[in-house]
Design a protein around this motif. Structure first.
Motif, short mmCIF file in Angstrom:
data_model
loop_
_atom_site.label_atom_id
_atom_site.label_comp_id
_atom_site.label_asym_id
_atom_site.label_seq_id
_atom_site.Cartn_x
_atom_site.Cartn_y
_atom_site.Cartn_z
N TYR A 141 35.20 40.28 43.65
CA TYR A 141 34.17 39.40 43.12
C TYR A 141 34.66 38.52 41.97
O TYR A 141 33.86 37.96 41.23
CB TYR A 141 32.96 40.22 42.66
N LYS A 142 35.96 38.35 41.84
CA LYS A 142 36.50 37.51 40.77
C LYS A 142 36.00 36.07 40.90
O LYS A 142 35.66 35.42 39.91
CB LYS A 142 38.03 37.54 40.79
N ARG A 143 35.96 35.56 42.12
CA ARG A 143 35.52 34.17 42.34
C ARG A 143 34.08 33.99 41.88
O ARG A 143 33.72 32.95 41.30
CB ARG A 143 35.64 33.85 43.82
N ILE A 144 33.23 35.01 42.12
CA ILE A 144 31.84 34.93 41.68
C ILE A 144 31.77 34.88 40.16
O ILE A 144 30.99 34.11 39.58
CB ILE A 144 31.04 36.13 42.23
N ALA A 145 32.58 35.70 39.49
CA ALA A 145 32.60 35.71 38.03
C ALA A 145 33.05 34.37 37.47
O ALA A 145 32.46 33.85 36.51
CB ALA A 145 33.52 36.83 37.54
#
Length: 350
Positions: free
Chosen positions: A268-272
Motif C-alpha cells: 500500500y505504499k502507492r496509496i500512502a
C-alpha cells in the motif's frame, strides 16, 4: 430415507410416493418420473396429475414439447385450465431464451392465479422478466412481494441481492445501495464484502454522507486492519467537499497515509504516497502553510527517495520568494498637470 421406508412398508400409500417424486424433481428427474408413475398407479385421478406429468416434460428440458402439451390443456379446458400451465409455458420460453413470450405468459398467469396460489418464486421470476424490459419499478415491487412471501431468511437475502444486481445493471446505484443495505441488515452474519459493496454503492451514487458513515464508522470498526475502510472513508469525505475548503478530508487522508504503511508498507505504499500528495496540495494551496506542505513532501521522499515530483515540488517551495521592487515615484515638478477640459459648444457659438 423415511419415505423410502414408508413405501416399502405400504406400497399402496400414495402420499409417500408423491413426496419422493417431489423430492427428486429438482435432483434426478428420471427418478422423479419413476416415482410419479408409481404414485399414479395407487392414487385417484386428479387434474393436478396432468400438470405434474407435463412439468416432468419441462424438467427433462423438452421445452418445445412442454409448451405444446400445456397449450393443449389451456385450449381444451379454457377458463377452467390450471393457471400454472401459463407459468409452465413462461418458464419453458424463458429457458428457450424467448423473454417476450415468457413475460406474456407470466402476465396471464398473474391475471388468472388467485393470490393464495402464487409462490415467492413466481414473484421473483416475474421480477426478472420485468427487469429485462426495463420495467424497473414493477420489478422492484415483485421483488418486495417475493421477499415478504418467502419464509427463509437465506432466500430473502438472496432476493435482496438479485434486486440490487438489477439496480446496478440499470445504472441506478442509489437503488442498488438501498437493496444492499437491507441485505446487510437482514443477513445474520454479514461479511466484509457485504459491507464494502453496500458502502461503495452509496459512494458511486454520490451519497457521500452515507458512504462516510459506512466506511469511516462501520467498516473501520469491524475491520481495523483492512485498508479499504480508510481509503473509502477519505474519498467519501473528499466527495463531500471537493475544494477541501472545510478541511474535513485532512484527518482521514492523514490516517489513510499512516494506515497504509502500518498495514502493509509494500503493498500500500502507492496509496500512502498519493494521500500525502493530496495533503501537499491542501496545505500549500488551501491553508497557505508552506512548511506543512514541505513536511508532507519529506514524508513522501522517506518512502520513495527517487520520487521526482516530490523533489521538484519541494525545491520550488524551498526557494525564497522573489523580492518585488517598489513602484517608482515621480520626481517633484517633472509632471505636467493635466490640461483643463474644453468648454462645450453652446448655441453654435465657439
Amino acid at each position: 430415507p423415511a419415505f423410502e421406508e414408508a413405501v416399502q412398508l405400504d406400497p399402496n400409500y400414495a402420499p409417500s410416493w408423491y413426496e419422493l417424486f417431489f423430492y427428486y424433481y429438482y435432483r434426478d428427474v428420471n427418478k422423479a418420473a419413476e416415482y410419479f408413475d408409481k404414485y399414479l398407479a395407487v392414487s385417484d385421478a386428479s387434474p393436478n396429475n396432468e400438470y405434474d406429468r407435463i412439468s416432468i416434460i419441462y424438467a427433462r428440458k423438452m421445452y418445445t414439447e412442454a409448451i405444446a402439451a400445456a397449450q393443449q390443456k389451456i385450449t381444451a379446458e379454457a377458463d377452467k385450465a390450471d393457471p400454472r400451465y401459463y407459468k409452465l409455458i413462461a418458464y419453458s420460453y424463458d429457458e428457450s431464451k424467448d423473454s417476450a413470450n415468457a413475460k406474456t405468459y407470466m402476465d396471464q398467469y398473474f391475471a388468472k392465479q388467485k393470490p393464495e396460489g402464487v409462490l415467492p418464486k413466481d414473484y421473483s421470476f416475474y421480477a426478472k422478466l420485468l427487469g429485462q424490459f426495463s420495467q424497473y419499478d414493477d420489478a422492484y415491487k415483485n421483488y418486495r412481494l417475493a421477499i415478504a412471501a418467502d419464509t427463509s431468511m437465506e432466500a430473502k437475502v438472496d432476493l435482496l441481492k438479485e434486486a440490487s444486481a438489477l439496480a446496478k445493471k440499470s445504472g441506478n446505484r442509489a437503488e442498488e445501495a438501498n437493496w444492499l443495505g437491507e441485505a446487510y441488515k437482514m443477513k445474520p452474519n454479514p461479511n466484509q464484502n457485504d459491507l464494502y459493496n453496500w458502502g461503495l454503492a452509496h459512494y458511486q451514487s454520490a451519497n457521500y454522507v452515507t458512504a462516510d458513515s459506512i466506511f469511516c464508522g462501520l467498516y473501520q470498526t469491524a475491520y481495523p486492519n483492512e485498508i479499504f475502510g480508510y481509503l473509502w472513508c477519505a474519498r467519501a469525505k473528499e466527495g463531500q467537499d471537493t475544494t477541501w475548503a472545510s478541511g474535513i478530508a485532512e484527518a482521514p487522508y492523514q490516517m489513510l497515509a499512516d494506515k497504509a504503511i502500518t498495514i502493509d508498507s509494500t503493498k500500500y505504499k502507492r496509496i500512502a504516497i498519493d494521500a500525502r500528495f493530496k495533503l501537499v496540495v491542501f496545505y500549500n494551496d488551501v491553508k497557505k502553510d508552506k512548511d506543512a506542505a514541505i513536511r508532507e513532501l519529506d514524508k513522501i521522499l522517506s518512502m520513495d527517495a527517487a520520487n521526482a515530483d516530490a523533489t521538484r515540488i519541494r525545491d520550488i517551495l524551498n526557494k525564497p520568494a522573489p523580492k518585488t521592487a517598489p513602484p517608482a515615484r515621480p520626481r517633484t515638478g517633472t509632471t505636467k498637470p493635466p490640461a483643463p477640459p474644453k468648454p462645450p459648444v453652446k448655441n453654435g457659438n465657439r
